[in-house]
Design a protein around this motif. Structure first.
Motif, PDB file in Angstrom:
ATOM      1  N   PRO A   1     -11.763 -35.965  -2.874  1.00  0.00           N
ATOM      2  CA  PRO A   1     -11.965 -36.727  -1.797  1.00  0.00           C
ATOM      3  C   PRO A   1     -11.375 -36.317  -0.738  1.00  0.00           C
ATOM      4  CG  PRO A   1     -10.702 -37.477  -3.782  1.00  0.00           C
ATOM      5  CD  PRO A   1     -10.760 -36.184  -3.990  1.00  0.00           C
ATOM      6  N   GLY A   2     -12.146 -36.746   0.435  1.00  0.00           N
ATOM      7  CA  GLY A   2     -11.996 -36.170   1.945  1.00  0.00           C
ATOM      8  C   GLY A   2     -12.645 -34.862   2.399  1.00  0.00           C
ATOM      9  N   LEU A   3     -13.288 -34.217   1.594  1.00  0.00           N
ATOM     10  CA  LEU A   3     -13.985 -33.150   1.767  1.00  0.00           C
ATOM     11  C   LEU A   3     -15.346 -33.404   2.475  1.00  0.00           C
ATOM     12  CD1 LEU A   3     -14.448 -30.214   0.863  1.00  0.00           C
ATOM     13  CD2 LEU A   3     -15.932 -30.738  -0.713  1.00  0.00           C
ATOM     14  N   ILE A   4     -15.345 -32.603   3.660  1.00  0.00           N
ATOM     15  CA  ILE A   4     -16.661 -32.913   4.743  1.00  0.00           C
ATOM     16  C   ILE A   4     -17.266 -31.899   4.950  1.00  0.00           C
ATOM     17  CG2 ILE A   4     -15.568 -34.805   5.875  1.00  0.00           C
ATOM     18  CD1 ILE A   4     -14.488 -33.071   8.191  1.00  0.00           C
ATOM     19  N   LYS A   5     -16.892 -30.588   4.448  1.00  0.00           N
ATOM     20  CA  LYS A   5     -17.553 -29.180   4.563  1.00  0.00           C
ATOM     21  C   LYS A   5     -17.451 -28.365   3.193  1.00  0.00           C
ATOM     22  CE  LYS A   5     -18.334 -24.639   6.763  1.00  0.00           C
ATOM     23  NZ  LYS A   5     -17.628 -23.935   7.659  1.00  0.00           N
ATOM     24  N   LYS A   6     -18.537 -28.277   2.566  1.00  0.00           N
ATOM     25  CA  LYS A   6     -18.433 -27.566   1.149  1.00  0.00           C
ATOM     26  C   LYS A   6     -19.281 -26.257   1.188  1.00  0.00           C
ATOM     27  CE  LYS A   6     -18.636 -28.506  -3.676  1.00  0.00           C
ATOM     28  NZ  LYS A   6     -19.074 -29.606  -4.727  1.00  0.00           N
ATOM     29  N   VAL A   7     -18.542 -25.151   0.865  1.00  0.00           N
ATOM     30  CA  VAL A   7     -19.320 -24.033   0.935  1.00  0.00           C
ATOM     31  C   VAL A   7     -19.270 -23.518  -0.301  1.00  0.00           C
ATOM     32  CG1 VAL A   7     -19.398 -21.429   1.621  1.00  0.00           C
ATOM     33  CG2 VAL A   7     -18.753 -23.172   3.294  1.00  0.00           C
ATOM     34  N   GLU A   8     -20.341 -23.352  -1.324  1.00  0.00           N
ATOM     35  CA  GLU A   8     -20.498 -22.939  -2.514  1.00  0.00           C
ATOM     36  C   GLU A   8     -20.086 -21.342  -2.798  1.00  0.00           C
ATOM     37  OE1 GLU A   8     -20.812 -24.678  -5.194  1.00  0.00           O
ATOM     38  OE2 GLU A   8     -21.181 -26.537  -4.293  1.00  0.00           O
TER      39      GLU A   8
ATOM     40  N   ARG B   1     -14.385 -20.222 -15.889  1.00  0.00           N
ATOM     41  CA  ARG B   1     -13.952 -21.451 -15.288  1.00  0.00           C
ATOM     42  C   ARG B   1     -12.547 -21.228 -14.719  1.00  0.00           C
ATOM     43  NH1 ARG B   1     -11.609 -26.591 -15.588  1.00  0.00           N
ATOM     44  NH2 ARG B   1     -13.148 -28.124 -14.850  1.00  0.00           N
ATOM     45  N   GLY B   2     -12.274 -21.317 -13.522  1.00  0.00           N
ATOM     46  CA  GLY B   2     -11.036 -21.223 -12.778  1.00  0.00           C
ATOM     47  C   GLY B   2     -10.547 -22.721 -12.157  1.00  0.00           C
ATOM     48  N   VAL B   3      -9.268 -22.789 -11.829  1.00  0.00           N
ATOM     49  CA  VAL B   3      -8.738 -23.882 -11.231  1.00  0.00           C
ATOM     50  C   VAL B   3      -7.861 -23.303  -9.975  1.00  0.00           C
ATOM     51  CG1 VAL B   3      -7.517 -26.149 -11.107  1.00  0.00           C
ATOM     52  CG2 VAL B   3      -9.004 -25.204 -13.172  1.00  0.00           C
ATOM     53  N   TYR B   4      -8.143 -23.904  -8.802  1.00  0.00           N
ATOM     54  CA  TYR B   4      -7.496 -23.469  -7.491  1.00  0.00           C
ATOM     55  C   TYR B   4      -6.929 -24.715  -6.767  1.00  0.00           C
ATOM     56  CZ  TYR B   4     -10.758 -19.814  -8.779  1.00  0.00           C
ATOM     57  OH  TYR B   4     -11.228 -18.704  -9.347  1.00  0.00           O
ATOM     58  N   ARG B   5      -5.673 -24.437  -6.382  1.00  0.00           N
ATOM     59  CA  ARG B   5      -4.969 -25.337  -5.626  1.00  0.00           C
ATOM     60  C   ARG B   5      -5.036 -24.955  -4.176  1.00  0.00           C
ATOM     61  NH1 ARG B   5       0.268 -25.041  -7.949  1.00  0.00           N
ATOM     62  NH2 ARG B   5      -0.618 -26.713  -9.491  1.00  0.00           N
ATOM     63  N   LEU B   6      -5.435 -25.952  -3.405  1.00  0.00           N
ATOM     64  CA  LEU B   6      -5.680 -25.647  -1.886  1.00  0.00           C
ATOM     65  C   LEU B   6      -4.679 -26.801  -1.223  1.00  0.00           C
ATOM     66  CD1 LEU B   6      -9.495 -26.381  -1.732  1.00  0.00           C
ATOM     67  CD2 LEU B   6      -8.236 -24.251  -2.248  1.00  0.00           C
ATOM     68  N   THR B   7      -4.098 -25.967  -0.260  1.00  0.00           N
ATOM     69  CA  THR B   7      -3.191 -26.724   0.807  1.00  0.00           C
ATOM     70  C   THR B   7      -3.866 -27.181   1.935  1.00  0.00           C
ATOM     71  OG1 THR B   7      -1.330 -25.601  -0.421  1.00  0.00           O
ATOM     72  CG2 THR B   7      -0.849 -26.774   1.655  1.00  0.00           C
ATOM     73  N   ILE B   8      -3.895 -28.255   2.266  1.00  0.00           N
ATOM     74  CA  ILE B   8      -4.856 -28.759   3.518  1.00  0.00           C
ATOM     75  C   ILE B   8      -3.948 -29.008   4.684  1.00  0.00           C
ATOM     76  CG2 ILE B   8      -6.587 -30.488   4.315  1.00  0.00           C
ATOM     77  CD1 ILE B   8      -7.247 -30.727   1.192  1.00  0.00           C
ATOM     78  N   ASN B   9      -4.347 -28.458   5.802  1.00  0.00           N
ATOM     79  CA  ASN B   9      -3.555 -28.596   7.221  1.00  0.00           C
ATOM     80  C   ASN B   9      -3.795 -30.182   7.408  1.00  0.00           C
ATOM     81  OD1 ASN B   9      -3.270 -29.256   9.985  1.00  0.00           O
ATOM     82  ND2 ASN B   9      -2.540 -26.889   9.884  1.00  0.00           N
ATOM     83  N   PRO B  10      -2.876 -30.988   7.414  1.00  0.00           N
ATOM     84  CA  PRO B  10      -3.000 -32.280   7.820  1.00  0.00           C
ATOM     85  C   PRO B  10      -3.614 -32.823   9.179  1.00  0.00           C
ATOM     86  CG  PRO B  10      -0.546 -31.758   8.103  1.00  0.00           C
ATOM     87  CD  PRO B  10      -1.444 -30.468   7.447  1.00  0.00           C
TER      88      PRO B  10
ATOM     89  N   GLU C   1      -4.003 -22.639   2.635  1.00  0.00           N
ATOM     90  CA  GLU C   1      -3.438 -21.706   1.535  1.00  0.00           C
ATOM     91  C   GLU C   1      -4.245 -22.053   0.268  1.00  0.00           C
ATOM     92  OE1 GLU C   1       0.869 -20.660  -0.515  1.00  0.00           O
ATOM     93  OE2 GLU C   1       0.569 -22.324   0.517  1.00  0.00           O
ATOM     94  N   LEU C   2      -4.432 -20.949  -0.453  1.00  0.00           N
ATOM     95  CA  LEU C   2      -5.258 -21.077  -1.855  1.00  0.00           C
ATOM     96  C   LEU C   2      -4.346 -20.517  -2.715  1.00  0.00           C
ATOM     97  CD1 LEU C   2      -8.641 -20.786  -2.518  1.00  0.00           C
ATOM     98  CD2 LEU C   2      -7.249 -19.171  -3.594  1.00  0.00           C
ATOM     99  N   LYS C   3      -3.906 -21.244  -4.013  1.00  0.00           N
ATOM    100  CA  LYS C   3      -3.463 -20.565  -5.143  1.00  0.00           C
ATOM    101  C   LYS C   3      -4.346 -20.734  -6.240  1.00  0.00           C
ATOM    102  CE  LYS C   3       1.159 -20.751  -3.398  1.00  0.00           C
ATOM    103  NZ  LYS C   3       2.745 -21.306  -3.904  1.00  0.00           N
TER     104      LYS C   3
ATOM    105  N   GLY D   1      -5.708 -35.562   7.696  1.00  0.00           N
ATOM    106  CA  GLY D   1      -4.840 -36.758   6.975  1.00  0.00           C
ATOM    107  C   GLY D   1      -5.266 -36.487   5.594  1.00  0.00           C
ATOM    108  N   THR D   2      -6.129 -35.868   5.134  1.00  0.00           N
ATOM    109  CA  THR D   2      -6.311 -35.783   3.489  1.00  0.00           C
ATOM    110  C   THR D   2      -4.990 -35.314   2.944  1.00  0.00           C
ATOM    111  OG1 THR D   2      -8.855 -35.282   3.772  1.00  0.00           O
ATOM    112  CG2 THR D   2      -7.711 -34.791   1.591  1.00  0.00           C
ATOM    113  N   PRO D   3      -4.661 -36.285   1.686  1.00  0.00           N
ATOM    114  CA  PRO D   3      -3.375 -35.658   0.909  1.00  0.00           C
ATOM    115  C   PRO D   3      -3.649 -34.202   0.233  1.00  0.00           C
ATOM    116  CG  PRO D   3      -4.266 -37.922   0.517  1.00  0.00           C
ATOM    117  CD  PRO D   3      -5.309 -37.266   1.280  1.00  0.00           C
ATOM    118  N   SER D   4      -2.475 -33.691   0.409  1.00  0.00           N
ATOM    119  CA  SER D   4      -2.676 -32.307   0.071  1.00  0.00           C
ATOM    120  C   SER D   4      -1.305 -31.827  -0.969  1.00  0.00           C
ATOM    121  CB  SER D   4      -2.345 -31.430   1.152  1.00  0.00           C
ATOM    122  OG  SER D   4      -2.214 -29.964   0.997  1.00  0.00           O
ATOM    123  N   PRO D   5      -1.332 -31.176  -2.045  1.00  0.00           N
ATOM    124  CA  PRO D   5      -2.608 -30.049  -2.346  1.00  0.00           C
ATOM    125  C   PRO D   5      -3.564 -30.859  -3.059  1.00  0.00           C
ATOM    126  CG  PRO D   5      -0.452 -29.674  -3.799  1.00  0.00           C
ATOM    127  CD  PRO D   5      -0.373 -30.724  -2.824  1.00  0.00           C
TER     128      PRO D   5
END
Length: 128
Positions: A41-48, A63-72, A79-81, A107-111
């Protein structure tokens, strides 16, 4: 290392020929690379993520999983982990490079956690 100009053109041509041959080899065997990513939710620009044909030919998938920290304030990824690796360092790097270009509504909730899957579809198995 100083390479003479007359040698650069054949070297570049050889690399282009190898890439073309690899792509043709993959097409002939019905192999098609596919990358799927989650859409939080809240994604407005997606780069594949890129999935170069060389990785496909060598069977690199995962298949991987990545945690994104979004600047409010800006919605940029600060940050990406890696929560779960794809199993290939290069695929993790390709995923990270793309995900760091994503943008969210301020304002998108993070991470947020995002799954990324590199898969190979098709392919004719030839048994001898």
């Amino acid at each position: 290392m100083n390479i003479p100009h007359w040698l650069k053109i054949p070297a570049v041509s050889l690399i282009a020929l190898q890439v073309g041959a690899s792509f043709t080899h993959a097409q002939r065997h019905g192999v098609e690379p596919l990358v799927t990513t989650g859409t939080p939710p809240g994604l407005i620009k997606k780069v594949e993520p890129a999935y170069p044909i060389g990785f496909v030919i060598h069977g690199a998938k995962g298949r991987g999983v990545y945690r994104l920290t979004i600047n409010p304030k800006s919605g940029l990824v600060d940050e990406l982990k890696i929560v779960k690796s794809t199993g290939y360092r290069d695929l993790n790097e390709l995923a990270a490079k793309a995900l760091l270009q994503w943008r969210f509504k301020p304002g998108t909730p993070s991470p947020v956690e995002v799954p990324v899957e590199f898969e190979i579809q098709g392919g004719n198995r030839i048994l001898h």
